[in-house]
Design an enzyme around this catalytic site. Structure first.
Site, PDB file in Angstrom:
ATOM      1  N   HIS A 378       0.799  -1.233   0.000  1.00 19.10           N
ATOM      2  CA  HIS A 378       0.000   0.000   0.000  1.00 19.10           C
ATOM      3  C   HIS A 378       0.823   1.272   0.000  1.00 19.10           C
ATOM      4  O   HIS A 378       0.257   2.352   0.192  1.00 19.10           O
ATOM      5  CB  HIS A 378      -0.918   0.045   1.225  1.00 19.10           C
ATOM      6  CG  HIS A 378      -2.011  -0.973   1.215  1.00 19.10           C
ATOM      7  ND1 HIS A 378      -3.266  -0.715   0.710  1.00 19.10           N
ATOM      8  CD2 HIS A 378      -2.035  -2.250   1.638  1.00 19.10           C
ATOM      9  CE1 HIS A 378      -4.015  -1.794   0.846  1.00 19.10           C
ATOM     10  NE2 HIS A 378      -3.290  -2.745   1.406  1.00 19.10           N
ATOM     11  N   LYS A 569      -8.235  14.131   4.637  1.00 19.20           N
ATOM     12  CA  LYS A 569      -7.391  12.935   4.598  1.00 19.20           C
ATOM     13  C   LYS A 569      -6.384  13.099   5.718  1.00 19.20           C
ATOM     14  O   LYS A 569      -6.308  14.171   6.337  1.00 19.20           O
ATOM     15  CB  LYS A 569      -6.685  12.812   3.250  1.00 19.20           C
ATOM     16  CG  LYS A 569      -5.985  14.104   2.805  1.00 19.20           C
ATOM     17  CD  LYS A 569      -5.301  13.963   1.466  1.00 19.20           C
ATOM     18  CE  LYS A 569      -6.255  14.036   0.282  1.00 19.20           C
ATOM     19  NZ  LYS A 569      -6.269  12.870  -0.549  1.00 19.20           N
ATOM     20  N   ARG A 570      -5.584  12.055   6.007  1.00 20.98           N
ATOM     21  CA  ARG A 570      -4.528  12.225   7.007  1.00 20.98           C
ATOM     22  C   ARG A 570      -3.642  13.405   6.608  1.00 20.98           C
ATOM     23  O   ARG A 570      -3.476  13.700   5.416  1.00 20.98           O
ATOM     24  CB  ARG A 570      -3.686  10.943   7.100  1.00 20.98           C
ATOM     25  CG  ARG A 570      -4.381   9.815   7.830  1.00 20.98           C
ATOM     26  CD  ARG A 570      -4.728  10.174   9.239  1.00 20.98           C
ATOM     27  NE  ARG A 570      -3.551  10.183  10.082  1.00 20.98           N
ATOM     28  CZ  ARG A 570      -3.314   9.322  11.066  1.00 20.98           C
ATOM     29  NH1 ARG A 570      -4.189   8.375  11.345  1.00 20.98           N
ATOM     30  NH2 ARG A 570      -2.216   9.422  11.784  1.00 20.98           N
ATOM     31  N   LYS A 575       1.027  14.593   1.053  1.00 16.51           N
ATOM     32  CA  LYS A 575      -0.326  14.891   0.582  1.00 16.51           C
ATOM     33  C   LYS A 575      -0.513  16.398   0.330  1.00 16.51           C
ATOM     34  O   LYS A 575      -1.483  16.821  -0.259  1.00 16.51           O
ATOM     35  CB  LYS A 575      -1.354  14.393   1.592  1.00 16.51           C
ATOM     36  CG  LYS A 575      -1.340  12.863   1.759  1.00 16.51           C
ATOM     37  CD  LYS A 575      -2.369  12.408   2.787  1.00 16.51           C
ATOM     38  CE  LYS A 575      -2.259  10.939   3.149  1.00 16.51           C
ATOM     39  NZ  LYS A 575      -2.969  10.055   2.218  1.00 16.51           N
ATOM     40  N   THR A 677      -8.435   6.871  -1.835  1.00 13.47           N
ATOM     41  CA  THR A 677      -9.792   6.345  -1.973  1.00 13.47           C
ATOM     42  C   THR A 677     -10.799   7.460  -1.709  1.00 13.47           C
ATOM     43  O   THR A 677     -11.926   7.418  -2.198  1.00 13.47           O
ATOM     44  CB  THR A 677     -10.047   5.172  -1.001  1.00 13.47           C
ATOM     45  OG1 THR A 677      -9.476   5.507   0.267  1.00 13.47           O
ATOM     46  CG2 THR A 677      -9.423   3.886  -1.514  1.00 13.47           C
ATOM     47  N   LYS A 681     -14.558   8.685  -3.394  1.00  9.57           N
ATOM     48  CA  LYS A 681     -15.789   9.022  -2.649  1.00  9.57           C
ATOM     49  C   LYS A 681     -16.291  10.402  -3.058  1.00  9.57           C
ATOM     50  O   LYS A 681     -17.499  10.618  -3.208  1.00  9.57           O
ATOM     51  CB  LYS A 681     -15.506   8.975  -1.142  1.00  9.57           C
ATOM     52  CG  LYS A 681     -15.166   7.561  -0.657  1.00  9.57           C
ATOM     53  CD  LYS A 681     -14.496   7.550   0.719  1.00  9.57           C
ATOM     54  CE  LYS A 681     -13.792   6.221   0.954  1.00  9.57           C
ATOM     55  NZ  LYS A 681     -12.853   6.251   2.094  1.00  9.57           N
TER      56      LYS A 681
HETATM   57  C1  NBG Z   1      -2.508   3.795   2.014  1.00 10.85           C
HETATM   58  C2  NBG Z   1      -2.119   4.681   0.831  1.00 10.85           C
HETATM   59  C3  NBG Z   1      -3.327   5.170   0.084  1.00 10.85           C
HETATM   60  C4  NBG Z   1      -4.202   3.995  -0.305  1.00 10.85           C
HETATM   61  C5  NBG Z   1      -4.518   3.176   0.936  1.00 10.85           C
HETATM   62  C6  NBG Z   1      -5.327   1.935   0.608  1.00 10.85           C
HETATM   63  C7  NBG Z   1      -1.038   3.087   3.857  1.00 10.85           C
HETATM   64  C8  NBG Z   1       0.211   2.397   4.241  1.00 10.85           C
HETATM   65  N1  NBG Z   1      -1.299   3.199   2.562  1.00 10.85           N
HETATM   66  O1  NBG Z   1      -2.935   5.850  -1.075  1.00 10.85           O
HETATM   67  O2  NBG Z   1      -1.364   5.773   1.276  1.00 10.85           O
HETATM   68  O3  NBG Z   1      -5.380   4.426  -0.904  1.00 10.85           O
HETATM   69  O4  NBG Z   1      -3.335   2.736   1.566  1.00 10.85           O
HETATM   70  O5  NBG Z   1      -4.686   1.168  -0.352  1.00 10.85           O
HETATM   71  O6  NBG Z   1      -1.762   3.523   4.720  1.00 10.85           O
END
Ligand code: NBG
Length: 834
Positions: A378, A569-570, A575, A677, A681
Site C-alpha cells: 500500500h 485525509k490524514r 499529501k 480512496t 468518494k
Molecule cells: C494507504 C495509501 C493510500 C491507499 C490506501 C489503501 C497506507 C500504508 N497506505 O494511497 O497511502 O489508498 O493505503 O490502499 O496507509
C-alpha cells in the site's frame, strides 16, 4: 414493507400480531415489538424511562438478531458445500457506524425509521448515538472495511481477521489552532454489534526458548518453550451483504492473560508480578498505533502483529480441520490476503503451525504456505516499510525467528541459483537486512511466501515493479498484479447522500448500488437542464447540512452557495495540505492588493488527523487554522474566502463532508500516493477533482474524461528527473513573485500574531529541501485553480461535468476490486445461498 396498523381495526391487529416475529420479522410491527422487548428484557428499560442511547442499543440488538440468523445460514451453507473461503488479515478495519449500512443492506431503513418514530423517538437522534469503531488510521483501514462489505455483497464466503482495540484512533480536538489528542473510548457504552466467543479462545506463545527433540524414528522436531502465553478471545461482528441473503463476519481478537492470576508468584508473595502479567497481556489489544505510513518500531506493536496473526491462523486451522481437511491442504480451504506487511509474520507462523504442531515436512509446508498467501503493498514511501530488529524478534518470538532464518536460507539458495554471482540481489532480497544492524524485512517475508503480490492502482503497481520490488519481479514475474482500489457505494452514496440516491434511482432504476457500472446510464442526463437543476439542489441541501455542522463544531459561519473546496485525509507532507494553503494565501493576497477583484466566494475546508509524533504535520494544522483566523475576519475579504479546519475527521463526519463537496483536492506529489480512496468518494458524490497524476487519480481521469478533471503538476518521472538534476526550490522562490510574496507573508508573522519563527520550520524546509516539490508545482497549481474558478462561473458547465463524474465512477466500486481479487488472485467464486 408492512402498512401502518389502524388501531381501530382489531381484526387486522390480530392477524398482524399473529405474524409478528421479534427475532426475524421485517415489518414495522415486528420491529417495534422487537425493539420494545430488547429494551425490557435485555436492558431493563421500558419506553417511559428510555434514553436515546437505550433506544439505539435496542434498535441495534434488533438488527443484530436478523444478521445473526443470516450469518448462521451462510456458514452452514459454506460447510455443507465445502466452499473455499477468503480470509482478509488486517491490523486495521476503519468500520464507521454500523446501524445505517445494516438497515440499508437489509432494505428496512424506512421501516425501522417509522418503527422508531412510532415509538416516539427521532430516528436521526438515535442513529447519532452510535460511537463509530475507529479501528484504523486512514485509507488502509477504511479499504479493509469497504472490502469486507463487498465480499459479503458479492456472496464470497469470507472472514475478516484483526484486533479489537479497546481504544481506536484518537479523537482530535483543536485548541488554539493545534491538534490535541483524546482517547477514543468507543466501548464506553457497550457495543451491541459484537458477540464474544470465549469458547473459541486460543493461546499465543511469547518469549522463552526453543529446544529440539527426536521422535522414535529419529526425526528431529522443535519445541517452543514460551515464557508465557496470552489468550485471544474472538469478538465477532456480522457483516451483511447488500440486498442478498449472505452475511459474513469480522473476527477481532481481544487479548487476555491466560489465567487471570499467576498463582505461583502470588503464593510467593509477589502479588505485583502476578497482576503485572495480567496487565501486560491485556495491553496487547489496548490501543491502535496512530501512525500511518510511518514505522514506530515499538515492541508492543510487534506483539500485536504476532498476537492477531497467530490467533487467526489457529482459528482458520480449527475451521479447516472441522471440514475434515488435512493440515497440508490448508490452502484448499483458505485464500489469505495480507493487507500490507502488518500481518506478514503469518508466513512464518503458518510454517510453524504446519511443521511443529502438525509434523508436516518442510517442503510440503512451504508449498502449502505459498499457495495460501497473497500480499498487497500500500505504499512506496520508504519510511513506511516495516522492519523489526532481529534482537526483538528473538526475544519475543524465538521460534518464529528460527523459521524465518530457515526460510531465508532456502530462499537465498534459490536466488543464487537463478542469478549466480549477483551479490547485490542476494543482499537486497534477503529477509534479513544486514546493512547496519540486523532487521527482519517484513515486505520481503511477504513477497517470498505469497503466490501473488499487488499494488493498489495502475501507476502504483508500475512504480512498485520498477522500483521497490524490482528484484522480485525478476525473480517471480508471474506473481505481480494490479488491483485498483475501490469504495463501497452503499456507505458512501446510499447512506451518506440520500438526496442523490433518490435522484439517481428515479432516473435509472434501483440496481446501481450493487452494480455501479449502471451509473453510465446517467450520462444522457448530463445535458438535461431539469436534471441538472435537481442535481444542483441536492448538492445545495448537502452543503447546507455541512454548513450547520461546521457552525456547530467550529463556530464558523460559511455560505452554502460558495464553492466548497475540500481536502480531507490524514495530514502528511506528501499529501501537501500546505500547497493548498499556499494557494489560499495567493488568493488572499490578490484581494489585499485589489479589494474589488472579481473572485467567486469559496470555502476551503480541511480535515484530517496528524500522527501525534509528527511535528511537521501538526504544524500544518496550526498553519491552516492561523491562516483561517486572519482571512475569515479580514473585512477586505468580504466573505469571499473562508477557511475551515473541521475537527476530528472520521467516517461519521466523512459521510456528511463528501456529499457536500464541489471541488476535491487530490494534490499529492506524483508517485507518492499509492491510490487514494477519498478521491473516489468525492467523485461519486458529484465533486470535480483538482489533482496530480498520482495513484488512482490517473484512472479516475481516464474514466471521467480529461475534460472533466482539473489536472496539474509534474508527473512522477518529471519529479524523479528534477531531483536527479539537482532540484533547487530556492531558485523558484527567487523567480516567482507571487510565490515569494506568499512565503514572505507567512514569515512576516501576520498569521502568527507577530511570531516570525512559528512557521519557519515549514518555510525553511520548502526553500531549502522541498522534498515534496511544492515550489515546483505551485505555479501550475495556482493556474489550475484559476481555471477552476473560471469554470465555476458557468454553473451549467460545472453541473454537466459533475454529473459525468458520477456517471463514470462504476469502476471504483469496491465490488469491482473484490471481483478482480477473486478472479486474478484468490480463484474463488461467489457462493449463492438461498
Ligand atoms: C494507504 C495509501 C493510500 C491507499 C490506501 C489503501 C497506507 C500504508 N497506505 O494511497 O497511502 O489508498 O493505503 O490502499 O496507509
Amino acid at each position: 414493507m408492512a402498512k401502518k396498523t389502524n388501531n381501530s381495526d382489531t381484526e387486522s391487529i390480530n392477524s398482524i400480531t399473529a405474524k409478528i416475529d421479534v427475532r426475524s420479522g421485517m415489518d414495522i410491527e415486528s420491529l417495534k415489538q422487537a425493539v420494545t422487548e430488547h429494551l425490557f428484557y435485555q436492558q431493563g428499560r421500558n419506553i417511559a424511562n428510555t434514553s436515546l442511547n437505550d433506544m439505539y442499543m435496542a434498535v441495534s440488538y434488533t438488527i443484530r438478531d436478523r444478521l445473526l440468523q443470516r450469518e448462521h445460514k451462510t456458514m452452514n451453507a459454506v460447510f455443507e458445500n465445502d466452499a473455499r473461503l477468503v480470509s482478509y488479515l488486517s491490523a486495521e478495519f476503519l468500520l464507521g457506524p454500523h446501524l445505517g449500512v445494516n438497515l440499508i443492506a437489509l432494505d428496512i431503513f424506512d421501516a425501522m425509521k417509522q418503527a422508531v418514530e412510532e415509538l416516539g423517538f427521532n430516528f436521526g437522534e438515535i442513529m447519532a448515538q452510535e460511537e463509530e469503531p475507529g479501528l484504523g488510521n486512514g485509507g488502509l483501514g477504511r479499504l479493509a472495511a469497504c472490502y469486507i462489505d463487498s465480499l459479503a455483497s458479492l456472496q464470497i464466503p469470507a472472514i475478516g481477521y484483526g484486533i479489537r482495540y479497546e481504544f481506536g484512533i484518537f479523537d482530535q480536538e483543536i485548541r488554539d489552532g493545534w491538534q490535541v489528542e483524546k482517547t477514543d473510548k468507543w466501548l464506553r457504552k457497550g457495543n451491541p454489534w459484537e458477540s464474544v466467543r470465549p469458547e473459541l479462545a486460543v493461546n499465543v506463545n511469547f518469549g522463552g526458548h526453543t529446544e529440539s527433540y527426536t521422535d522414535s524414528g529419529g526425526k528431529v522436531y522443535f519445541r517452543w518453550k514460551p515464557a508465557y502465553k496470552v489468550t485471544g478471545i474472538p469478538c465477532d461482528t456480522p457483516i451483511m451483504g447488500y440486498h442478498v441473503p449472505s452475511c459474513n463476519f469480522l473476527r477481532l481478537w481481544k487479548s487476555e492473560a491466560e489465567e487471570s492470576f499467576d498463582f505461583s508468584s502470588f503464593n510467593q508473595g509477589d502479588y505485583y508480578k502476578a497482576v503485572d502479567y495480567k496487565v501486560k497481556s491485556e495491553n496487547i489489544s489496548k490501543v491502535l498505533y496512530p501512525n500511518d505510513e510511518m514505522l514506530e518500531g515499538k515492541k508492543l506493536r510487534l506483539k500485536q502483529q504476532y498476537f492477531f496473526v497467530s490467533c487467526s491462523l489457529q482459528d482458520m486451522m480449527r475451521i479447516h480441520l472441522r471440514f475434515e481437511g488435512k493440515p497440508q491442504d490448508f490452502h484448499k480451504r483458505w485464500a489469505i490476503q495480507l493487507n500490507d506487511t502488518h500481518p506478514s509474520v503469518s508466513v512464518a507462523e503458518l510454517m510453524r503451525i504446519l511443521v511443529d504442531d502438525y509434523s508436516v515436512d518442510w517442503d510440503t509446508a512451504w508449498d502449502t504456505t505459498c499457495r495460501t498467501f497473497s500480499y498487497t503493498n500500500h505504499t512506496l514511501l520508504p519510511e513506511a516499510l516495516e522492519k523489526w530488529s532481529v534482537g526483538l524478534f528473538a526475544y519475543l518470538i524465538p521460534r518464529v525467528l528460527e523459521i524465518i532464518y530457515e526460510i531465508n536460507h532456502r530462499f537465498l539458495t534459490e536466488v543464487s541459483r537463478k542469478f549466480p554471482g549477483d551479490e547485490g540481489k542476494l543482499s537486497r532480497m534477503s529477509l534479513i537486512d544486514e546493512t547496519g544492524g540486523k532487521f527482519v524485512r517484513m515486505a520481503n517475508l511477504a513477497c517470498a511466501g505469497s503466490n501473488a503480490i499487488n499494488g493498489v492502482a495502475a501507476l502504483h503497481t508500475d512504480l512498485l515493479k520498477e522500483q521497490v520490488l524490482h528484484d522480485w519481479v525478476e525473480m517471480y514475474p508471474k506473481r505481480f498484479h494490479n488491483v485498483t482500489n475501490g469504495v463501497t457505494p452503499r456507505r458512501f452514496v446510499v447512506l451518506s447522500n440520500p438526496g442523490l440516491t433518490r435522484l439517481i434511482t428515479d432516473s435509472i432504476g434501483e440496481k446501481w448500488p450493487g452494480k455501479l457500472e449502471e451509473l453510465r446510464k446517467l450520462e444522457r442526463f448530463a445535458g438535461d437542464s431539469s436534471f441538472r437543476e435537481q442535481f444542483r439542489n441536492v448538492k445545495l441541501d448537502n452543503k447546507k447540512r455541512l454548513t450547520a455542522l461546521i457552525k456547530e463544531r467550529t463556530g464558523i459561519i460559511v455560505d452554502p452557495t460558495s464553492m466548497f473546496d475540500i481536502q480531507v485525509k490524514r495530514i502528511h507532507e506528501y499529501k501537501r495540505q500546505h500547497l493548498n494553503v499556499l494557494n489560499i494565501i495567493t488568493r488572499y493576497l490578490r484581494i489585499k492588493r485589489n479589494p474589488d477583484i472579481d473572485i467567486a466566494p469559496r470555502t476551503f475546508i480541511f480535515g484530517g488527523k496528524a500522527a501525534p509524533g509528527y511535528y511537521t504535520a501538526k504544524l500544518i494544522i496550526k498553519l491552516i487554522n492561523s491562516v483561517g483566523e486572519v482571512v475569515n475576519s479580514d473585512p477586505d475579504v468580504k466573505d469571499r474566502l473562508k477557511v475551515v479546519f473541521f475537527p476530528d475527521f472520521n467516517v461519521t463526519n466523512a459521510q456528511i463532508i463528501y456529499p457536500a463537496a464541489d471541488l476535491s483536492e487530490q494534490i499529492s506529489t506524483a508517485g507518492k500516493e499509492a491510490s487514494g480512496t477519498g478521491n473516489m468518494k468525492f467523485s461519486m458524490n458529484g465533486a470535480l477533482t483538482i489533482g496530480t497524476l498520482d495513484g488512482a487519480n490517473v484512472e479516475i481521469r481516464e474514466e471521467v474524461g480529461e475534460d472533466n478533471f482539473f489536472l496539474f503538476g509534474l508527473t512522477s518521472s518529471q519529479v524523479d528527473e528534477a531531483k536527479h538534476n539537482g532540484y533547487n526550490p530556492g531558485f523558484l522562490y527567487e523567480n516567482n513573485e507571487e510565490l515569494r510574496e506568499v512565503i514572505n507573508m507567512i514569515n512576516s508573522g501576520i498569521f502568527s500574531k507577530g511570531d516570525r519563527n512559528l512557521f519557519k520550520p515549514l518555510t525553511d524546509n520548502l526553500l531549502r529541501h522541498d522534498p515534496y516539490m511544492l515550489m515546483a508545482d505551485y505555479p501550475l497549481y495556482v493556474a489550475c485553480q484559476d481555471l477552476v474558478a473560471g469554470t465555476w462561473k458557468d454553473p451549467g458547465k460545472w453541473d454537466e461535468m459533475a454529473i459525468l463524474n458520477v456517471a463514470r465512477m462504476g469502476k471504483f466500486s469496491s465490488d469491482r476490486s473484490i471481483s478482480d481479487y477473486c478472479d486474478k488472485i484468490w480463484k474463488v467464486k461467489p457462493f449463492k445461498i438461498r
